[in-house]
Design an enzyme around this catalytic site. Structure first.
Site, PDB file in Angstrom:
ATOM      1  CB  SER A 170      74.174  75.748  19.910  1.00  0.00           C
ATOM      2  OG  SER A 170      73.706  75.269  18.687  1.00  0.00           O
ATOM      3  CB  VAL A 220      77.392  79.587  15.484  1.00  0.00           C
ATOM      4  CG1 VAL A 220      77.673  78.123  15.212  1.00  0.00           C
ATOM      5  CG2 VAL A 220      75.925  79.919  15.341  1.00  0.00           C
ATOM      6  CE  LYS A 245      71.396  73.133  18.950  1.00  0.00           C
ATOM      7  NZ  LYS A 245      72.545  72.773  18.111  1.00  0.00           N
ATOM      8  CE1 TYR A 271      68.000  74.285  17.331  1.00  0.00           C
ATOM      9  CE2 TYR A 271      67.866  75.261  15.150  1.00  0.00           C
ATOM     10  CZ  TYR A 271      68.619  74.714  16.169  1.00  0.00           C
ATOM     11  OH  TYR A 271      69.974  74.609  16.046  1.00  0.00           O
TER      12      TYR A 271
END
Ligand code: GLU
Length: 317
Positions: free
Chosen positions: A76, A271, A79, A201
């Protein structure tokens, strides 16, 4: 020793090398405590006993300790890179499609999307990152290559890759991401096919970078949107400020309040066990230790950043 322009204080001397060595020793008993993320099968194999940390200062120096040169799955943390590209492409219109509030629920939760009509709370939860990915896809013929080139340039490392096995492993098990993206699309908040959004993604999440790469790559957010090496603008100072604000309020899952309380830096975790933190106008710091606490943040990594804030006195508060 380094001389930094400490906001609010003049010329504070900080011995980063010594501080990193001290933190490495102090957090050693915590390394391996917590759980390595296993819901993406490929991540479950990563040894829990790793710990690395790197600091990149705005005068171009890098300090490293432990496994700071070992690439890991940034998940993440990616992002923030995509958000940068989406803001560059769409500007403030992005905020018609995604909010700027902490969600108060898990990063992969579906619950708010129904009542909020497919407008994700913020760009750093999964549904928000799908909308951001959609914007990047719509504004680039080869979005994946565009993102990879951007990240390589920021990290000053042409060796950064997207790990196809990690992306494939997540695609094969990414039922919740598929549910989120389909749900958002049902409200008309994705322009591209769900499969394409998810493919982009999963590949952005599969970027493999070391702490040293990450510390270097995020310097533009500490440097008012400018690349430290070339001095060129990556994004405007105003947008860099906004991204830092979102990282502070939404960057560490449903523990952002606790993280601000304990650490006091804008930060983004993943994560894979990485956390990157920004000290505006001073430096960036990246830490990695794969075992996570119950909110999904690296347990030893968060402790290391807490000590870093205390030992340097650099908390933004
Ligand atoms: N690819 C992961 C997911 O969507 C990212 C999770 C994270 O690092 O927060 O579940």
């Amino acid at each position: 020793m380094s001389l930094v322009d400490h906001p609010g204080r003049q010329h504070v001397h900080i011995d980063h090398a010594a501080i990193l060595r001290q933190i490495h020793a102090e957090v050693a008993p915590l390394v391996g405590q917590g759980k390595v993320a296993a819901y993406i099968p490929r991540l479950a194999d990563v040894p829990a006993n790793r710990f690395g940390m790197a600091v990149a200062t705005l005068d171009g120096r890098l300090f490293e300790v432990g496994d700071a040169a070992e690439p890991f799955s940034i998940q993440s943390i990616s992002k923030v890179f995509s958000l940068t590209l989406a803001l560059e492409a769409l500007g403030p219109d992005l905020w018609k499609r995604v909010g700027r509030e902490p969600s108060g629920s898990a990063f992969n939760s579906l619950v708010q999307l129904e009542s909020e009509k497919g407008i994700p709370r913020n760009p750093l939860i999964n549904a928000g990152a799908h909308v951001v990915a959609d914007v990047v896809l719509s504004s680039n013929r080869n979005a994946r290559e565009h993102l990879l080139a951007f990240v390589r340039e920021r990290a000053d490392n042409p060796g950064v890759i997207m790990d196809a096995e990690v992306a494939g492993s997540e695609r094969d098990t990414g039922f919740r991401n598929a549910a989120l993206a389909n749900f958002v699309r049902s409200f008309g908040n994705l322009d591209n096919p769900v499969e394409q959004v998810l493919d982009f993604y999963f590949h952005q999440c599969a970027l493999q970078m070391s702490c040293a790469d990450l510390a270097r790559a995020f310097v533009y957010l500490a440097n008012r949107g400018r690349c430290q090496r070339s001095g060129k603008s990556v994004i405007s100072a105003g947008l860099a400020k906004r991204i830092n604000a979102l990282m502070l309020t939404c960057g560490t899952y449903d523990a952002a309040g606790e993280f601000a309380f304990r650490v006091g830096f804008p930060a983004k975790s993943g994560v894979g066990g990485g956390i990157v933190a920004i000290v505006p106008n001073v430096l960036t710091v990246a830490v990695w230790s794969p075992a996570l606490d119950d909110k999904g943040n690296s347990l030893a990594g968060a402790a290391a950043l807490e000590r870093f804030a205390a030992l340097t006195g650099l908390s933004i508060f």
